[in-house]
Design an enzyme around this catalytic site. Structure first.
Site, PDB file in Angstrom:
ATOM      1  N   CYS A  75     135.534  77.194 -84.131  1.00 48.73           N
ATOM      2  CA  CYS A  75     134.088  77.030 -84.054  1.00 48.73           C
ATOM      3  C   CYS A  75     133.425  78.025 -85.008  1.00 48.73           C
ATOM      4  CB  CYS A  75     133.635  77.281 -82.617  1.00 48.73           C
ATOM      5  SG  CYS A  75     131.866  77.542 -82.417  1.00 48.73           S
ATOM      6  N   GLU A  76     132.593  77.509 -85.884  1.00 51.80           N
ATOM      7  CA  GLU A  76     131.967  78.402 -86.863  1.00 51.80           C
ATOM      8  C   GLU A  76     130.899  79.290 -86.249  1.00 51.80           C
ATOM      9  OE1 GLU A  76     128.524  75.731 -89.025  1.00 51.80           O
ATOM     10  OE2 GLU A  76     130.548  75.602 -89.823  1.00 51.80           O
ATOM     11  N   HIS A  77     130.472  78.995 -85.027  1.00 52.89           N
ATOM     12  CA  HIS A  77     129.450  79.823 -84.387  1.00 52.89           C
ATOM     13  C   HIS A  77     130.017  81.060 -83.708  1.00 52.89           C
ATOM     14  CE1 HIS A  77     127.028  75.861 -84.090  1.00 52.89           C
ATOM     15  NE2 HIS A  77     126.798  76.473 -85.237  1.00 52.89           N
ATOM     16  N   HIS A  78     131.259  80.948 -83.163  1.00 52.17           N
ATOM     17  CA  HIS A  78     131.836  82.068 -82.412  1.00 52.17           C
ATOM     18  C   HIS A  78     133.223  82.488 -82.908  1.00 52.17           C
ATOM     19  CE1 HIS A  78     128.934  80.180 -79.579  1.00 52.17           C
ATOM     20  NE2 HIS A  78     128.609  81.438 -79.395  1.00 52.17           N
ATOM     21  N   GLN A 117     132.705  70.210 -84.563  1.00 55.83           N
ATOM     22  CA  GLN A 117     133.395  68.960 -84.260  1.00 55.83           C
ATOM     23  C   GLN A 117     132.670  67.776 -84.889  1.00 55.83           C
ATOM     24  OE1 GLN A 117     134.634  68.422 -80.188  1.00 55.83           O
ATOM     25  NE2 GLN A 117     134.576  66.197 -80.371  1.00 55.83           N
ATOM     26  N   HIS A 145     136.227  73.095 -76.172  1.00 58.21           N
ATOM     27  CA  HIS A 145     135.740  74.208 -76.982  1.00 58.21           C
ATOM     28  C   HIS A 145     135.818  75.507 -76.188  1.00 58.21           C
ATOM     29  CE1 HIS A 145     133.763  71.843 -80.291  1.00 58.21           C
ATOM     30  NE2 HIS A 145     134.127  70.903 -79.435  1.00 58.21           N
ATOM     31  N   CYS A 147     134.477  78.194 -76.847  1.00 52.56           N
ATOM     32  CA  CYS A 147     133.169  78.850 -76.773  1.00 52.56           C
ATOM     33  C   CYS A 147     132.408  78.396 -75.526  1.00 52.56           C
ATOM     34  CB  CYS A 147     132.348  78.611 -78.045  1.00 52.56           C
ATOM     35  SG  CYS A 147     132.063  76.891 -78.448  1.00 52.56           S
TER      36      CYS A 147
END
Length: 185
Positions: A75-78, A117, A145, A147
């Site tokens: 996940c590019e956010h976390h 995703q 996920h 996250c």
């Protein structure tokens, strides 16, 4: 990939959380993480379109479905993993087919990057439409996920499902429903 820089950053993270990066259990952790990042982000240096270069001429113009292609991404956010399966269906035009393993390789190359995703789903469908020029493509991804599972709302076992529908699958609900039936949805 600059593994030395990654290892240095991991060492700093360990120090920042109050750990001793020189203690026995953590001594090689920065280098292990750097090696892992090289693997899990290996798609950054790959062009997934290369898997469509070899096309076979086979008089088959019915649906081809490869389902339950396991994948993992970050996940590019976390920067925590999400893990799941991809289902890819396409209807060849003029008998143009690719090797079945190529679809799994495309998913791997696209997913091995900091990702969302939704972007993986769209990218796989768009690439197949562009490179194969099929009658239609349908891509469905299901993933858990981390996250959502190990932080934040902590909802283990919840899955996210995304789809990308192109060409005849968009226009023909019978074809779309056939894919859903074959993958058990």
């Amino acid at each position: 990939m600059d593994k030395e820089k990654i290892a240095s950053a991991v060492r700093q993270i360990l120090e920042a959380i109050g750990e001793d990066p020189d203690r026995q259990g953590l001594l090689d952790t920065p280098e292990r993480v750097a090696k892992m990042y090289e693997e899990v982000f290996s798609g950054l240096s790959k062009d997934p379109a290369v898997h469509c270069e070899t096309v076979f001429e086979e008089q088959h113009e019915e649906m081809v479905l490869v389902k339950d292609i396991q994948f993992s991404s970050m996940c590019e956010h976390h920067l925590v993993p999400f893990i799941g399966v991809a289902h890819i269906a396409y209807i060849p035009k003029n008998g143009r087919v690719i090797g079945l393993s190529k679809m799994a390789r495309i998913v791997d190359d696209i997913s091995k990057r900091p990702q969302l995703q939704e972007r993986i789903t769209k990218s796989v469908a768009d690439l197949l439409m562009e490179e194969l020029d099929p009658v239609g493509v349908m891509v469905i991804l299901e993933a858990e996920h981390m996250c959502m599972s190990i932080r934040g709302v902590k909802k283990q076992g919840s899955n996210t499902v995304t789809s990308a529908v192109r060409g005849s699958f968009r226009k023909n609900s019978k074809s779309r429903n056939e894919v859903l039936s074959l993958i058990g949805k």
